[in-house]
Write a protein that holds these residues in place. Structure first.
Motif, short mmCIF file in Angstrom:
data_model
loop_
_atom_site.label_atom_id
_atom_site.label_comp_id
_atom_site.label_asym_id
_atom_site.label_seq_id
_atom_site.Cartn_x
_atom_site.Cartn_y
_atom_site.Cartn_z
N GLY A 4 -2.75 -3.93 -13.17
CA GLY A 4 -2.27 -5.30 -13.00
C GLY A 4 -0.77 -5.43 -12.94
O GLY A 4 -0.25 -6.50 -12.58
N HIS A 5 -0.04 -4.39 -13.32
CA HIS A 5 1.42 -4.44 -13.24
C HIS A 5 1.92 -4.28 -11.80
O HIS A 5 3.10 -4.46 -11.52
CB HIS A 5 2.05 -3.35 -14.12
CG HIS A 5 1.81 -3.58 -15.57
ND1 HIS A 5 1.83 -2.57 -16.51
CD2 HIS A 5 1.53 -4.71 -16.27
CE1 HIS A 5 1.59 -3.07 -17.71
NE2 HIS A 5 1.41 -4.37 -17.59
N ILE A 6 0.99 -3.92 -10.89
CA ILE A 6 1.33 -3.86 -9.46
C ILE A 6 1.01 -5.22 -8.86
O ILE A 6 -0.14 -5.65 -8.87
CB ILE A 6 0.51 -2.77 -8.73
CG1 ILE A 6 0.68 -1.41 -9.42
CG2 ILE A 6 0.90 -2.68 -7.26
CD1 ILE A 6 -0.24 -0.32 -8.88
N SER A 7 2.02 -5.91 -8.36
CA SER A 7 1.79 -7.24 -7.80
C SER A 7 0.92 -7.16 -6.56
O SER A 7 0.83 -6.12 -5.90
CB SER A 7 3.12 -7.92 -7.46
OG SER A 7 3.71 -7.28 -6.33
N LYS B 126 1.62 -4.01 0.55
CA LYS B 126 2.64 -3.21 1.25
C LYS B 126 2.37 -1.72 1.08
O LYS B 126 2.53 -0.93 2.01
CB LYS B 126 4.03 -3.55 0.72
CG LYS B 126 4.56 -4.90 1.18
CD LYS B 126 5.97 -5.13 0.67
CE LYS B 126 6.53 -6.45 1.18
NZ LYS B 126 7.90 -6.69 0.68
N LEU B 127 1.95 -1.33 -0.14
CA LEU B 127 1.65 0.08 -0.40
C LEU B 127 0.46 0.55 0.43
O LEU B 127 0.47 1.65 0.98
CB LEU B 127 1.36 0.30 -1.89
CG LEU B 127 2.55 0.25 -2.84
CD1 LEU B 127 2.08 0.27 -4.29
CD2 LEU B 127 3.51 1.41 -2.58
N ILE C 250 -4.88 2.76 -8.37
CA ILE C 250 -4.90 2.75 -9.83
C ILE C 250 -3.48 2.62 -10.36
O ILE C 250 -3.21 1.86 -11.29
CB ILE C 250 -5.56 4.03 -10.38
CG1 ILE C 250 -7.04 4.08 -9.99
CG2 ILE C 250 -5.42 4.11 -11.91
CD1 ILE C 250 -7.73 5.40 -10.33
N ALA C 251 -2.54 3.39 -9.77
CA ALA C 251 -1.15 3.38 -10.24
C ALA C 251 -0.23 3.83 -9.11
O ALA C 251 -0.67 4.45 -8.13
CB ALA C 251 -0.98 4.30 -11.45
#
Length: 288
Positions: free
Chosen positions: A171-174, A180-181, A194-195
């Protein structure tokens, strides 16, 4: 076959995840059959268009060199090739006859490609085409939280105090960054992130993605993907500010906020997770 190709990854050698833009050209330019499965592809064009290169498929090897016509050799015939060599670091020869060219745009080392061909040929001689192409049952790595838990252990994230070692989990990834990733790393819609470890703050999309199905490394001139079953035994080591991955792929950590030795420890912990899950899966199959 897939595992071998993943282990030999370098510049423009794609495993099963051949970009869709390249696959669109394959049937017409390489005479691939409609039902033929592309296992790996070495793109030998300068701009990565995929118009010329070498396919490994469930039929055999299909190739097209710059200015040439498409050609092919079945796995059965390839097993009978005695001499595999390269002339002038560009021209690949089977039994002293020119087959295709590696030149034109790929930086993939010719000697490494010959090594891969020899490994495949020797495997075919010792085993069979069926075994080379066999799709093995693999564990579902998403059934446990071990990989995510390992990522969380190495994460140093506090939004309020702007503490971040470059690794963000879950959840820390907006949502915007996630989108974009996915585009930058060319992830399939069903392969969830996942990360993400950013390794270059000025180019926020460069770095390492840990996904449900495997791990991605991407920076300028480097784009690698390893499914967990391959990554679990992949050679990794540090050389100054460089991470050496698999067959001498150099991935830079000069601008990474996470300490280099910690990056290596993090990756080796992920390998251990994948190894244990693979071992448990194999045990459950045997017990069943």
């Amino acid at each position: 076959m897939s595992e071998l190709c993943y282990k030999y990854q370098q510049d423009k050698l794609y495993g099963e995840e051949v970009p869709h833009s390249i696959l669109l050209k394959s049937q017409k330019r390489f005479n691939l059959l409609t039902e033929e499965k592309a296992i790996a592809y070495l793109d030998t064009t300068i701009l990565g268009s995929g118009k010329n290169g070498i396919y490994f498929t469930d039929y055999g090897i299909r190739y097209r060199s710059l200015g040439g016509k498409p050609g092919s050799i079945s796995w059965e015939d390839f097993a009978n090739v005695n001499d595999i060599s390269v002339y002038n670091n560009v021209e690949v020869n089977f039994d002293h006859e020119k087959v295709f060219l590696l030149g034109g745009g790929s930086n993939y080392p010719a000697t490494l490609f010959i090594e891969l061909l020899v490994v495949i040929r020797d495997y075919l001689r010792e085993h069979s085409v069926e075994l080379l192409l066999k799709a093995y049952s693999l564990p579902s790595y998403t059934t446990t939280n071990e990989i995510k838990n390992t990522c969380t252990l190495f994460e140093k994230y506090d939004k309020a105090f702007e503490i971040n070692n470059g690794l963000v989990v879950g959840g820390h990834i907006s949502e915007k960054t996630n989108e974009k990733l996915r585009e930058h790393f060319n992830l399939r819609p069903d392969n969830h992130i996942i990360a993400f470890l950013s390794t270059f703050s000025l180019k926020k999309m460069d770095g390492i993605i840990i996904s449900e199905e495997g791990i991605y490394f991407k920076e300028t001139f480097v784009s690698l993907y390893y499914p967990w079953y391959v990554f679990r035994n992949l050679p990794l080591h540090l050389s100054l500010d460089e991470l050496i991955i698999g067959k001498n792929n150099i991935f830079h950590l000069t601008h990474c906020n996470m300490d280099n030795s910690e990056v290596l420890l993090f990756l080796r912990n992920l390998q251990q997770c994948a190894h244990l899950m693979h071992k448990d899966f194999a045990t459950s199959l045997n017990d069943g």
